[in-house]
Design a protein around this motif. Structure first.
Motif, short mmCIF file in Angstrom:
data_model
loop_
_atom_site.label_atom_id
_atom_site.label_comp_id
_atom_site.label_asym_id
_atom_site.label_seq_id
_atom_site.Cartn_x
_atom_site.Cartn_y
_atom_site.Cartn_z
N TYR A 175 0.87 -1.17 0.00
CA TYR A 175 0.00 0.00 0.00
C TYR A 175 0.90 1.22 0.00
CZ TYR A 175 -4.00 2.74 1.81
OH TYR A 175 -5.02 3.63 1.99
N HIS A 180 -1.92 -4.70 2.49
CA HIS A 180 -1.20 -3.92 3.48
C HIS A 180 -2.03 -2.65 3.68
CE1 HIS A 180 3.02 -5.80 2.73
NE2 HIS A 180 2.05 -6.67 2.44
N ARG A 182 2.48 1.47 10.09
CA ARG A 182 2.44 2.93 10.20
C ARG A 182 2.65 3.55 8.82
NH1 ARG A 182 7.35 6.51 12.36
NH2 ARG A 182 8.04 5.85 10.28
N GLY A 183 3.65 3.05 8.09
CA GLY A 183 4.02 3.66 6.81
C GLY A 183 4.91 4.87 7.04
N ASP A 184 5.28 5.52 5.96
CA ASP A 184 6.12 6.71 6.02
C ASP A 184 5.39 7.85 5.33
OD1 ASP A 184 8.52 5.57 7.25
OD2 ASP A 184 8.55 4.35 5.43
N ALA A 218 2.00 2.27 14.42
CA ALA A 218 1.22 1.12 13.96
C ALA A 218 0.38 0.49 15.08
CB ALA A 218 2.16 0.07 13.35
N TYR A 246 11.55 -5.73 12.95
CA TYR A 246 12.84 -5.28 12.40
C TYR A 246 14.01 -5.91 13.14
CZ TYR A 246 9.74 -1.99 10.18
OH TYR A 246 8.72 -1.46 9.44
N HIS A 279 14.46 -0.76 13.28
CA HIS A 279 13.89 0.23 12.37
C HIS A 279 14.82 1.45 12.31
CE1 HIS A 279 11.10 3.46 11.09
NE2 HIS A 279 10.60 2.50 10.35
N ASP A 288 12.66 -0.01 20.13
CA ASP A 288 12.05 -0.65 18.97
C ASP A 288 11.37 -1.96 19.37
OD1 ASP A 288 11.56 -0.12 16.29
OD2 ASP A 288 13.16 -1.45 15.60
N LYS A 324 2.61 -3.49 19.61
CA LYS A 324 1.75 -3.86 18.48
C LYS A 324 1.13 -5.23 18.72
CE LYS A 324 4.99 -3.08 15.17
NZ LYS A 324 5.60 -2.72 13.88
P1 FAD Z 1 5.81 1.34 13.80
O1 FAD Z 1 5.71 -0.01 14.36
O2 FAD Z 1 4.80 2.36 14.23
O3 FAD Z 1 7.28 1.88 14.13
C1 FAD Z 1 7.81 3.00 13.44
C2 FAD Z 1 8.95 3.61 14.26
O4 FAD Z 1 8.39 4.30 15.39
C3 FAD Z 1 9.95 2.62 14.84
O5 FAD Z 1 11.21 3.25 14.82
C4 FAD Z 1 9.48 2.42 16.28
O6 FAD Z 1 10.55 2.06 17.14
C5 FAD Z 1 8.95 3.80 16.59
N1 FAD Z 1 7.87 3.82 17.59
C6 FAD Z 1 6.78 3.03 17.63
N2 FAD Z 1 5.98 3.40 18.64
C7 FAD Z 1 6.55 4.47 19.23
C8 FAD Z 1 6.21 5.34 20.31
N3 FAD Z 1 5.07 5.17 21.00
N4 FAD Z 1 7.05 6.36 20.63
C9 FAD Z 1 8.20 6.56 19.93
N5 FAD Z 1 8.59 5.78 18.91
C10 FAD Z 1 7.77 4.76 18.56
N6 FAD Z 1 5.45 0.68 3.88
C11 FAD Z 1 4.46 1.15 3.08
O7 FAD Z 1 4.34 2.36 2.86
N7 FAD Z 1 3.58 0.28 2.47
C12 FAD Z 1 3.63 -1.05 2.65
O8 FAD Z 1 2.83 -1.79 2.09
C13 FAD Z 1 4.66 -1.57 3.51
N8 FAD Z 1 4.74 -2.89 3.77
C14 FAD Z 1 5.68 -3.36 4.66
C15 FAD Z 1 5.70 -4.71 4.98
C16 FAD Z 1 6.63 -5.22 5.87
C17 FAD Z 1 6.60 -6.69 6.20
C18 FAD Z 1 7.60 -4.34 6.45
C19 FAD Z 1 8.64 -4.88 7.39
C20 FAD Z 1 7.58 -2.99 6.15
C21 FAD Z 1 6.63 -2.47 5.27
N9 FAD Z 1 6.55 -1.11 4.97
C22 FAD Z 1 5.57 -0.65 4.12
C23 FAD Z 1 7.51 -0.16 5.54
C24 FAD Z 1 6.98 0.49 6.83
O9 FAD Z 1 5.81 1.21 6.56
C25 FAD Z 1 8.06 1.43 7.36
O10 FAD Z 1 9.17 0.66 7.81
C26 FAD Z 1 7.60 2.42 8.41
O11 FAD Z 1 8.66 3.36 8.59
C27 FAD Z 1 7.31 1.80 9.77
O12 FAD Z 1 6.13 1.14 9.80
P2 FAD Z 1 5.78 0.21 11.07
O13 FAD Z 1 4.41 -0.29 10.89
O14 FAD Z 1 6.85 -0.74 11.33
O15 FAD Z 1 5.78 1.36 12.23
#
Ligand code: FAD
Length: 274
Positions: A40, A67, A97-99, A113, A135, A139, A148, A155
């Motif tokens: 996504y 996703h 969460r995405g970027d 997320a 990760y 991450h 992390d 989650k």
């Molecule tokens: P999170 O789990 O929210 O973590 C993101 C960052 O925030 C981490 O550094 C974590 O340590 C930190 N964090 C979390 N909670 C807190 C808090 N409460 N306070 C401070 N820091 C915190 N991207 C896309 O755009 N589309 C996709 O379809 C996609 N598919 C993916 C599939 C897989 C299997 C993987 C591994 C990654 C994918 N990604 C995708 C990339 C992902 O969106 C990025 O890596 C994004 O930067 C983090 O998403 P996350 O869900 O891991 O975030």
């Protein structure tokens, strides 16, 4: 049904890409994966295209897992998407969460997320099986490995059923991550994400951005092949197959392949794994 394998696609941008992906799916379906997932785009940029591929996969009788990223989204927009998924018979979501895309200033109503996982559970109960990202090499934005890991555990506590890792080429990083997660009480399956190696230059650039480590011995060896694509392919296949063997032998519950919409490498690795 092979419950040990899942395969990821991205939504193509052109009708030719969609057609090619159909042919890729025909090949990869022979591996009998548990599900096909579809990425996504950041900020919902591929919402319609992702959904179109998910519908196609579902209509072919496979389990399709879209996703869904939450950054930049409102609760209302996620609610609508969940309703769309439900109406299409989707039972599994990869929740991220995405970027935030560059230039998009509005962060929306979700920060991380775990908040998306919580929201999906609150809105739809146990309708969806939820996958989250993990990760093993941390991450890139994580303040520390411990932070992390805590974020990952949050989650899971919010209701994730299973995790898929970022790709990596160092099996020890995965085993260490799993041990640390288990010590925190995380007991869901943590499935390694596997990136077959088609070429090296692009992979190196992409790995820098997403925080995946390419070990020096491996980098040096690929660089030594120059543009000899046969040698790159042969070495990449050996390397990734050995990684998969080690992971499975060490207790990994399955493998999630980042297919890049190509069938040849994933099929060949699985053939070698038997
Ligand atoms: P999170 O789990 O929210 O973590 C993101 C960052 O925030 C981490 O550094 C974590 O340590 C930190 N964090 C979390 N909670 C807190 C808090 N409460 N306070 C401070 N820091 C915190 N991207 C896309 O755009 N589309 C996709 O379809 C996609 N598919 C993916 C599939 C897989 C299997 C993987 C591994 C990654 C994918 N990604 C995708 C990339 C992902 O969106 C990025 O890596 C994004 O930067 C983090 O998403 P996350 O869900 O891991 O975030």
């Amino acid at each position: 049904m092979n419950s040990n394998i899942s395969i990821e696609f991205f939504p193509p941008q052109t009708p030719e890409g969609v057609e090619k992906l159909r042919a890729t799916r025909v090949e990869l379906a022979k591996l009998k994966p548990e599900f096909f997932s579809v990425t996504y785009g950041a900020g919902g940029s591929t919402r319609e295209r992702t959904f179109a591929i998910v519908r196609e996969i579902a209509s072919e009788g496979f389990d399709a897992a879209p996703h869904l990223s939450c950054i930049g989204s409102t609760r209302e927009s996620i609610r609508e998407i969940l309703a769309e998924f439900k109406a299409t018979g989707v039972r599994r979501i990869v929740a991220l969460r995405g970027d935030l895309p560059s230039g998009m200033a509005e962060a929306g109503e979700f920060r991380y997320a775990n908040e998306l996982v919580e929201f999906i559970r609150a809105e739809t109960g146990n309708h969806f099986s939820i996958e989250v990202a993990a990760y093993p090499e941390w991450h890139p934005q994580a303040r520390s490995p411990k932070d992390d890991l805590d974020a990952f555990a949050r989650k899971v506590k919010a209701g994730a059923n299973s995790a898929i890792t970022q790709y990596f080429y160092n099996a020890d990083a995965y085993f260490h991550f799993v041990d640390e997660a288990r010590a925190l009480g995380v007991d869901i399956p943590i499935v390694p994400g596997i990136m077959p190696i088609a070429g090296f230059t692009k992979l190196a650039r992409f790995s820098d951005a997403c925080g995946a480590d390419l070990p020096r011995w491996m980098r040096k060896k690929f660089e030594s092949f120059g543009d000899d694509s046969d040698s790159i392919r042969a070495f990449g296949l050996d390397l990734v197959t050995e990684l998969c063997e080690r992971l499975l032998k060490g207790g990994a519950p399955g493998l999630h392949f980042y297919s890049m919409n190509q069938s040849a490498l994933t099929s060949e690795i699985c053939r070698r794994l038997g």
